[in-house]
Design a protein around this motif. Structure first.
Motif, PDB file in Angstrom:
ATOM      1  N   VAL A 165       0.805  -1.218   0.000  1.00 58.04           N
ATOM      2  CA  VAL A 165       0.000   0.000   0.000  1.00 58.04           C
ATOM      3  C   VAL A 165       0.839   1.271   0.000  1.00 58.04           C
ATOM      4  O   VAL A 165       0.329   2.337  -0.319  1.00 58.04           O
ATOM      5  CB  VAL A 165      -1.008   0.023   1.174  1.00 58.04           C
ATOM      6  CG1 VAL A 165      -2.032  -1.082   1.022  1.00 58.04           C
ATOM      7  CG2 VAL A 165      -0.318  -0.076   2.513  1.00 58.04           C
ATOM      8  N   SER A 217      -6.772   2.268   3.718  1.00 62.33           N
ATOM      9  CA  SER A 217      -6.351   1.146   2.851  1.00 62.33           C
ATOM     10  C   SER A 217      -6.742  -0.179   3.474  1.00 62.33           C
ATOM     11  O   SER A 217      -7.181  -1.099   2.769  1.00 62.33           O
ATOM     12  CB  SER A 217      -4.846   1.199   2.620  1.00 62.33           C
ATOM     13  OG  SER A 217      -4.480   2.367   1.942  1.00 62.33           O
ATOM     14  N   HIS A 266      -9.451  -2.741   1.787  1.00 65.37           N
ATOM     15  CA  HIS A 266      -9.034  -4.095   1.416  1.00 65.37           C
ATOM     16  C   HIS A 266      -9.888  -5.164   2.101  1.00 65.37           C
ATOM     17  O   HIS A 266     -10.248  -6.152   1.478  1.00 65.37           O
ATOM     18  CB  HIS A 266      -7.565  -4.310   1.755  1.00 65.37           C
ATOM     19  CG  HIS A 266      -7.046  -5.644   1.349  1.00 65.37           C
ATOM     20  ND1 HIS A 266      -6.784  -5.973   0.041  1.00 65.37           N
ATOM     21  CD2 HIS A 266      -6.760  -6.751   2.074  1.00 65.37           C
ATOM     22  CE1 HIS A 266      -6.358  -7.223  -0.031  1.00 65.37           C
ATOM     23  NE2 HIS A 266      -6.333  -7.719   1.192  1.00 65.37           N
TER      24      HIS A 266
END
Length: 77
Positions: free
Chosen positions: A4, A71, A75
């Motif tokens: 990321v 992130s 995800h």
């Protein structure tokens, strides 16, 4: 294991099978490795990293905490 963020020689990533744990990030740099909890920011464990590197990592995680958490949730949700 999605990456990321790459910054200052550090690669920040998740393991895709860890979605049941609280938000955290893994990182590596050379032979060093660490796992950092994101809320609150806390070192879970590390190996092969100096105290100076761990301080730099803490600064980076603090600077990018909102991005790393977003992130994580993108995800795993």
């Amino acid at each position: 294991m999605p990456t990321v963020l790459r910054i200052d020689g550090y690669r920040f990533f998740f393991f895709s099978n860890e979605g049941r744990e609280p938000p955290h990030i893994h990182l590596e740099c050379g032979d060093g490795y660490a796992k950092i909890w994101l809320d609150p920011i806390e070192l879970a464990y590390s190996t092969g990293l100096t105290t100076r590197q761990l301080l730099k990592i803490r600064i980076l995680v603090t600077q990018y905490q909102a991005f790393l958490k977003a992130s994580w949730y993108d995800h795993f949700n």
